[in-house]
Design an enzyme around this catalytic site. Structure first.
Site, PDB file in Angstrom:
ATOM      1  N   GLY A 215      33.397  31.012  40.849  1.00  0.00           N
ATOM      2  CA  GLY A 215      32.385  29.997  40.647  1.00  0.00           C
ATOM      3  C   GLY A 215      32.968  28.658  40.267  1.00  0.00           C
ATOM      4  N   GLU A 236      41.174  40.549  37.473  1.00  0.00           N
ATOM      5  CA  GLU A 236      40.684  41.455  38.515  1.00  0.00           C
ATOM      6  C   GLU A 236      40.778  40.799  39.867  1.00  0.00           C
ATOM      7  OE1 GLU A 236      36.710  42.284  37.407  1.00  0.00           O
ATOM      8  OE2 GLU A 236      35.970  40.268  37.787  1.00  0.00           O
TER       9      GLU A 236
END
Length: 437
Positions: A215, A236
């Site tokens: 984002g 991740e």
């Protein structure tokens, strides 16, 4: 050693002929989605009934989730991507809420047996090993647990280092392709994102190891770290925005206490620029999510900074991150894994970021109560920092009254009076006085 695999090269339609009604089919996640195999699976739809299609977010096509395939396919989302969100919200697909670190345990335990696993990989090397490229996540474990494995060999797939390899002997059928990977475009960074980032960046010390989500806010934060020194990555996922910082020497892993000098990730979401950058790049070391997202592994990184986002936060600190009220939107993902890992890290910083409002300023995202049906992804006990464009609220170890006070101060000024009124009416604040302004 690679010659024996060529006898198993077939067309996509021939490969997918093994799928039977009632079976569970796993699809390689993210930008590694095997698009030609997915298209072939979808073409078989009219012949099949009740086939479960299982995966996290994929960046390509998901036509099996369209209304015309209802009864033929039913998607089970381990993290809801934009290409299946409507199907989940309309009840034509399912959502399994689960920590990313625990997904592979569903496969290895037999709780979610996989009949057919569809992967995309590099051509095999001299020893017969194929790399799963940009997405290791839970996919390598899925392949090792599946009854049948079908691989789309793509000569445009990046070869990545780490725990990324599958041997041709484990595969039942191959197809050969050559096409661009599905891409995840870089988010536009707005002035609002930069305003939030300006509160985050000063908290990050030199020598920190960072995890970011996706984002505009993470992009903005990374953009403000160019003067930092010796940063590392254990995340991740990784996006395009790390490239510039690695090339500038800002991210070098020099002071990492675990896997020094390596960027640790389970997968990448990005564009061809990123795929080219990770190709045979020894700086990147990919691991399964069961390792990369393990809070006990994460905590071994000193000065671990976990940056995650929220849809809304209530006045006690409960974080909703996977739904808008009852409307499911994304998933639990790795938020809790990394917040808990960072909380246990020496000098760690678990951070939740969000804009203070939504719908062009019409509603507050710091709310009296979460919307009816909203899911609590991160409990109030796991929350440390909550940051909006109006400042930083530190909640860990604070009373409910202190939490309400701190969160009201970082809410949009237009909503502070209403939040304070609710807090007083519900005795959350009792007689406390909050300077509003």
């Amino acid at each position: 050693m690679t010659n024996n695999y060529r006898a198993r090269i077939v067309s996509a339609d021939e490969a997918l002929a093994v799928v039977r009604s009632g079976q569970r089919v796993y699809i390689h996640n993210g930008c590694a989605e095997p698009i030609e195999l997915v298209q072939a699976l979808t073409r078989r739809g009219p012949e099949l009934c009740d086939v479960e299609v299982l995966h996290m977010a994929t960046m390509g096509i998901a036509d099996y989730s369209l209304p015309r395939y209802e009864g033929h396919f039913r998607h089970n989302s381990l993290f809801i991507g934009g290409n299946v969100r409507k199907a989940v919200q309309e009840g034509r697909a399912d959502y399994t809420p689960i920590f990313l670190s625990e997904i592979e345990g569903l496969f290895t335990s037999g709780a979610l047996p996989i009949d057919v696993c569809l992967l995309q990989a590099t051509p095999p090397d001299h020893y017969g090993y194929m790399s799963l490229g940009p997405s290791i996540d839970a996919s390598l474990t899925a392949a090792q647990c599946a009854r049948r494995v079908i691989v789309e060999i793509n000569d445009r797939m990046p070869r990545t280092h780490g725990d990324t390899f599958l041997h041709v002997s484990r595969v039942d059928a191959f197809i050969e392709t050559s096409h661009p990977l599905a891409e995840y475009q870089k988010h536009e960074v707005s002035d609002l994102h930069r305003a939030i980032a300006r509160h985050v960046a000063p908290l990050i010390p030199d020598g920190a190891t960072i995890q970011t989500g996706i984002g505009g806010i993470p992009e903005a934060v990374l953009g403000l770290l160019r003067d930092h020194k010796d940063l590392g990555i254990h995340s991740e996922m990784v996006a395009d925005s790390v490239i510039e910082l690695i090339q500038a020497g800002v991210i070098n892993g020099e002071r990492k206490s675990l896997h020094p000098h390596k960027v640790i990730a389970g997968f990448v979401l990005g564009t061809r620029k990123l795929f080219d950058f990770i190709d045979n790049n020894p700086v990147f070391e990919f691991h399964r999510s069961a390792y990369a997202n393990d809070p006990f592994v994460i905590a071994q990184n000193d000065r671990m900074v976990a940056l995650n986002s929220a849809i809304e936060v209530d006045l006690t600190g409960q974080v909703c991150a996977d739904s808008m009220g009852q409307a499911l939107y994304s998933g639990i993902g790795g938020q809790v894994d990394f917040l808990r890992g960072a909380a246990r890290s020496k000098g760690g910083l678990p951070i939740i970021t969000l804009p203070s409002t939504a719908k062009n300023g019409a509603v507050s995202r710091i709310v009296p109560r979460l919307q009816p049906g909203a899911g609590v992804v991160t409990s109030r006990g796991d929350v440390h920092y909550v940051i909006t464009e109006h400042g930083v609220a530190y909640l860990h170890g604070k009373t409910l009254r202190q939490r309400a006070e701190a969160l009201i101060q970082i809410a949009d000024p237009r909503f502070r009076d209403g939040l304070e009124r609710f807090a007083r009416e519900t005795r959350l604040l009792c007689g406390a006085v909050i300077p509003v302004g």
